[in-house]
Design a protein around this motif. Sequence first.
Motif, PDB file in Angstrom:
ATOM      1  N   ILE A 177     -11.521   4.401   5.047  1.00  0.00           N
ATOM      2  CA  ILE A 177     -11.074   4.848   6.431  1.00  0.00           C
ATOM      3  C   ILE A 177     -11.942   6.050   6.914  1.00  0.00           C
ATOM      4  N   LEU A 178     -12.056   6.909   5.979  1.00  0.00           N
ATOM      5  CA  LEU A 178     -13.113   8.156   6.165  1.00  0.00           C
ATOM      6  C   LEU A 178     -14.332   7.501   6.929  1.00  0.00           C
ATOM      7  N   ASP A 179     -14.864   6.512   6.400  1.00  0.00           N
ATOM      8  CA  ASP A 179     -16.082   5.578   6.492  1.00  0.00           C
ATOM      9  C   ASP A 179     -16.035   4.875   7.693  1.00  0.00           C
ATOM     10  N   GLY A 180     -14.804   4.759   8.302  1.00  0.00           N
ATOM     11  CA  GLY A 180     -14.730   4.103   9.875  1.00  0.00           C
ATOM     12  C   GLY A 180     -14.109   2.581   9.576  1.00  0.00           C
ATOM     13  N   VAL A 181     -13.715   2.279   8.478  1.00  0.00           N
ATOM     14  CA  VAL A 181     -13.193   0.833   8.213  1.00  0.00           C
ATOM     15  C   VAL A 181     -11.767   0.839   8.827  1.00  0.00           C
ATOM     16  N   LYS A 182     -11.543  -0.306   9.591  1.00  0.00           N
ATOM     17  CA  LYS A 182     -10.255  -0.230  10.275  1.00  0.00           C
ATOM     18  C   LYS A 182      -9.187  -0.355   9.384  1.00  0.00           C
ATOM     19  N   LYS A 183      -8.266   0.360   9.852  1.00  0.00           N
ATOM     20  CA  LYS A 183      -7.005   0.791   8.836  1.00  0.00           C
ATOM     21  C   LYS A 183      -6.376  -0.528   8.260  1.00  0.00           C
ATOM     22  N   SER A 184      -6.064  -1.335   9.040  1.00  0.00           N
ATOM     23  CA  SER A 184      -5.595  -2.735   8.676  1.00  0.00           C
ATOM     24  C   SER A 184      -6.238  -3.295   7.554  1.00  0.00           C
ATOM     25  N   GLU A 185      -7.617  -3.357   7.743  1.00  0.00           N
ATOM     26  CA  GLU A 185      -8.528  -4.047   6.932  1.00  0.00           C
ATOM     27  C   GLU A 185      -8.397  -3.207   5.598  1.00  0.00           C
ATOM     28  N   ALA A 186      -8.572  -1.930   5.586  1.00  0.00           N
ATOM     29  CA  ALA A 186      -8.669  -1.204   4.311  1.00  0.00           C
ATOM     30  C   ALA A 186      -7.310  -1.217   3.523  1.00  0.00           C
ATOM     31  N   HIS A 187      -6.330  -1.390   4.389  1.00  0.00           N
ATOM     32  CA  HIS A 187      -5.108  -1.576   3.627  1.00  0.00           C
ATOM     33  C   HIS A 187      -5.156  -2.862   3.091  1.00  0.00           C
ATOM     34  N   ALA A 188      -5.380  -3.908   3.605  1.00  0.00           N
ATOM     35  CA  ALA A 188      -5.267  -5.221   2.968  1.00  0.00           C
ATOM     36  C   ALA A 188      -6.381  -5.296   1.855  1.00  0.00           C
ATOM     37  N   HIS A 189      -7.638  -4.528   1.728  1.00  0.00           N
ATOM     38  CA  HIS A 189      -8.146  -4.534   0.546  1.00  0.00           C
ATOM     39  C   HIS A 189      -7.569  -3.693  -0.468  1.00  0.00           C
ATOM     40  N   ALA A 190      -6.987  -2.582  -0.039  1.00  0.00           N
ATOM     41  CA  ALA A 190      -6.335  -1.748  -0.990  1.00  0.00           C
ATOM     42  C   ALA A 190      -5.125  -2.316  -1.986  1.00  0.00           C
ATOM     43  N   LEU A 191      -4.384  -3.416  -1.143  1.00  0.00           N
ATOM     44  CA  LEU A 191      -3.279  -4.053  -1.884  1.00  0.00           C
ATOM     45  C   LEU A 191      -4.122  -4.948  -2.900  1.00  0.00           C
ATOM     46  N   GLU A 192      -5.100  -5.596  -2.564  1.00  0.00           N
ATOM     47  CA  GLU A 192      -5.763  -6.268  -3.751  1.00  0.00           C
ATOM     48  C   GLU A 192      -6.544  -5.356  -4.899  1.00  0.00           C
ATOM     49  N   LEU A 193      -6.691  -4.353  -4.628  1.00  0.00           N
ATOM     50  CA  LEU A 193      -7.197  -3.081  -5.480  1.00  0.00           C
ATOM     51  C   LEU A 193      -5.913  -2.794  -6.546  1.00  0.00           C
ATOM     52  N   LEU A 194      -4.658  -2.882  -6.063  1.00  0.00           N
ATOM     53  CA  LEU A 194      -3.750  -2.540  -6.804  1.00  0.00           C
ATOM     54  C   LEU A 194      -3.515  -3.568  -7.812  1.00  0.00           C
ATOM     55  N   ASP A 195      -3.834  -4.958  -7.507  1.00  0.00           N
ATOM     56  CA  ASP A 195      -3.592  -5.734  -8.393  1.00  0.00           C
ATOM     57  C   ASP A 195      -4.828  -5.721  -9.492  1.00  0.00           C
ATOM     58  N   THR A 196      -5.944  -5.309  -8.881  1.00  0.00           N
ATOM     59  CA  THR A 196      -7.076  -5.314  -9.963  1.00  0.00           C
ATOM     60  C   THR A 196      -6.675  -4.154 -11.025  1.00  0.00           C
ATOM     61  N   VAL A 197      -6.186  -3.122 -10.767  1.00  0.00           N
ATOM     62  CA  VAL A 197      -5.972  -2.012 -11.677  1.00  0.00           C
ATOM     63  C   VAL A 197      -4.431  -2.340 -12.332  1.00  0.00           C
ATOM     64  N   GLY A 198      -3.890  -3.479 -12.016  1.00  0.00           N
ATOM     65  CA  GLY A 198      -2.697  -3.885 -12.606  1.00  0.00           C
ATOM     66  C   GLY A 198      -1.327  -2.968 -12.140  1.00  0.00           C
ATOM     67  N   LEU A 199      -1.389  -2.687 -10.896  1.00  0.00           N
ATOM     68  CA  LEU A 199      -0.136  -1.959 -10.401  1.00  0.00           C
ATOM     69  C   LEU A 199       0.396  -2.907  -9.477  1.00  0.00           C
ATOM     70  N   ASP A 200       1.839  -2.887  -9.647  1.00  0.00           N
ATOM     71  CA  ASP A 200       2.532  -3.497  -8.581  1.00  0.00           C
ATOM     72  C   ASP A 200       2.613  -3.239  -7.332  1.00  0.00           C
ATOM     73  N   ARG A 201       2.295  -4.198  -6.480  1.00  0.00           N
ATOM     74  CA  ARG A 201       2.266  -3.705  -4.773  1.00  0.00           C
ATOM     75  C   ARG A 201       3.100  -3.128  -4.207  1.00  0.00           C
ATOM     76  N   SER A 202       4.652  -3.323  -4.845  1.00  0.00           N
ATOM     77  CA  SER A 202       5.956  -2.615  -4.295  1.00  0.00           C
ATOM     78  C   SER A 202       5.621  -1.207  -4.493  1.00  0.00           C
ATOM     79  N   LEU A 203       4.726  -0.796  -5.302  1.00  0.00           N
ATOM     80  CA  LEU A 203       4.341   0.995  -5.330  1.00  0.00           C
ATOM     81  C   LEU A 203       3.502   1.344  -4.215  1.00  0.00           C
ATOM     82  N   ALA A 204       3.222   0.544  -3.373  1.00  0.00           N
ATOM     83  CA  ALA A 204       2.048   1.044  -2.203  1.00  0.00           C
ATOM     84  C   ALA A 204       2.854   1.880  -1.182  1.00  0.00           C
ATOM     85  N   LYS A 205       4.061   2.066  -0.955  1.00  0.00           N
ATOM     86  CA  LYS A 205       4.576   2.864  -0.058  1.00  0.00           C
ATOM     87  C   LYS A 205       5.173   4.362  -0.844  1.00  0.00           C
ATOM     88  N   ARG A 206       4.803   4.350  -1.942  1.00  0.00           N
ATOM     89  CA  ARG A 206       5.242   5.493  -2.743  1.00  0.00           C
ATOM     90  C   ARG A 206       4.300   6.507  -2.575  1.00  0.00           C
TER      91      ARG A 206
END
Lengths: 223, 285
Positions: free
Chosen positions: B102-131
Motif C-alpha cells: 500500500i505504501l508503494d501505491g498498490v490498491k488496498k483491495s488488491e493488497a488485502h487479497a494478496h495478504a490473505l494468500e500470504l497468511l496461508d503461505t506462512v501457515g496462519l488461519d485467515r480468521s486472524l486477519a482482523k486481530r
Amino acid sequence: MTWVLANFGQIWRLTLDHIALSVPPILLGFLIAVPLGWIAHRYAPFRGAILTLGGLLYTIPGIALFLSLPVILGTRILDPINVVVGMTIYAVALLVRTAADAFDAVSGDVRQSSVAIGYGPVRRFFEVELPLAGPVLLSGLRVVSASTVSLVTIGSLIGVSSLGYFFLNGLNRRFPTEIFTGIVGVIVIAVVFDLLLVLIGRLLLPWAHVARQRERRGRGAAA
Amino acid sequence: MIAFEGVSKRFPDGSLAVDDFTLTIPSRSTTVLVGSSGSGKTTLLRMINRMVDPTGGRITIDGDDVAKLDPVKLRRRIGYVMQNSGLLPHRTVIDNVANVPILDGVKKSEAHAHALELLDTVGLDRSLAKRYPAQLSGGQQQRVGVARGLAVDPNILLMDEPFGAVDPLVRDELQQELLRIQRELSKTIVFVTHDIDEAFLLGDQVVILRTGGIVAQAGTPAEILANPADEFVASFVGAERGRRALHIDAEHGDRVLVDGTGRVAGVLTDGPGGMAGTAAGSAPE
C-alpha cells in the motif's frame, strides 16, 4: 431551584458562551503542542528550552495574562479573543511535556521496523508515530480539557461572559444558589467534554483499547 | 547477488563495529551470519537496506551500489523481518501484511487479497486477519512478520534474529516453516542469529563472525564442521567440547548416538527423517 428555572434562559446562554470559549483553546493548544512536543522529543538540544518555556508559561497568573494580552495583541480589553489566546497558552504549557513524553513512549523497535519496511519521514510521523503517541496524547488532552473548562471562568473578571459570571454575581449578591449553579454547570461541561474525548479515543485508537484489555487479563491470570 | 567489498563501519562514538568486511552472498540461497553480540552481524545486515550506511567500502546488489539508490525505495523492495516481529501495534494483521504494497501505491483491495494468500503461505488461519498484533501469540506474530516481509515478493529477505524471542518448540516449528517457504520461493535470504544450531539448520552458507565483523570462517555447515578453520570456530560450533563428535553406543541394545560429553544425542535410524517418535536428535530432512 425556582431561581434555576426562572433563569434557565440565561444559564443556557452562558453555558453556550462557556463552551464557545473552551473549545478553541483546547483544539489550538493540541495543534500547537504536538509539533512542539515532537521537536522536543526529536531534537535533544531544543528539549530543555521548550519544556522549560512550557513550565514558565503556566506560572503566569491568569488575570495578569488577560490584562496584558490586549496590549500585546492590540485587541480591545473586552474582546473574547484575549481569553481564547490566554487559555491556548495555558493549554500548550500543560500539553507540551505530555506530547514530548508521548513521542518518547513510542517503541524503538516499532520505529526501527517502520524505517526498515520503507516509511519515509513524513508518513512515518503521521501514520506511525502520531497514532502510537495517541493514548498518551489523549490522556494529556483530557487534563487540558478539564483545566480549560474551569479556568475560562476567570474571563468573567474582565467581563467576558461565561458561567464564571454566576460566581461573581452570586458572590456580590451573597446568593449561594447562583454560585452553586455556576459550579454545577462547569462540572457538567467538563464531564461531557471528557466523555467525548474518551469516545473519540475509542473510535480513533481501537487498538489501544484491545491492548489494555489484554494487559488487564494477563495481570488477572498472573494473580 | 549481494557483495560486500571492504566494508567498514565506525559509529559516531568512535567504536569500530565492522572492519574491512568482504563477502559474496549468492542469490536464491540462504546465508546465515552468526556470531555473539558485538560481532557486527546486525550492523552488516542493516547495511544491505541502508538502515546503516558504511563509513568505508561498498555494498552492491546485482552490481548496483546501494549507496546510489534511494533508501526508502530500496527498503520497500527488500523484505525485513526482525525480532519481536516489529509489527505496527495499531494496525490489524491484514493491514500489517499489506502495509508495504500500500505504501508503494498498490490498491488496498488488491493488497488485502494478496495478504490473505500470504497468511496461508506462512501457515496462519485467515480468521486472524482482523486481530491486532497484541492479540496474537509470539509465534503467530513472527509468522505475520514473515508474511509482511514477503508481501512485495522481494528478491531479498533480511531476517534479524527473527526467532530469537520465541520458546524452543515454536522456534523449531518456525524454522521448519522457513525451510519449507524457502524451498517454494527460493529467495536470497540473509539471516542473522547467535545460535549456531539455527545457523547450521537454515544456512546454505554459514558465516561465522568474530568481534568487529571479522570473518572467522565461511562455508557450508558440513565444511565448517568437518574442518573448523581455527580454535575459535571449533569452540563456537562446539566441536572442541565434543558436543558434535558423535559416536555410536550399542550397549543398550539399540544404536544410540552419544556425544563427547556423554550426553545421548539421538538414535541412529536407517533413513533421513527417521521414524516417528525417535526424531528427537535426528537430522532434519
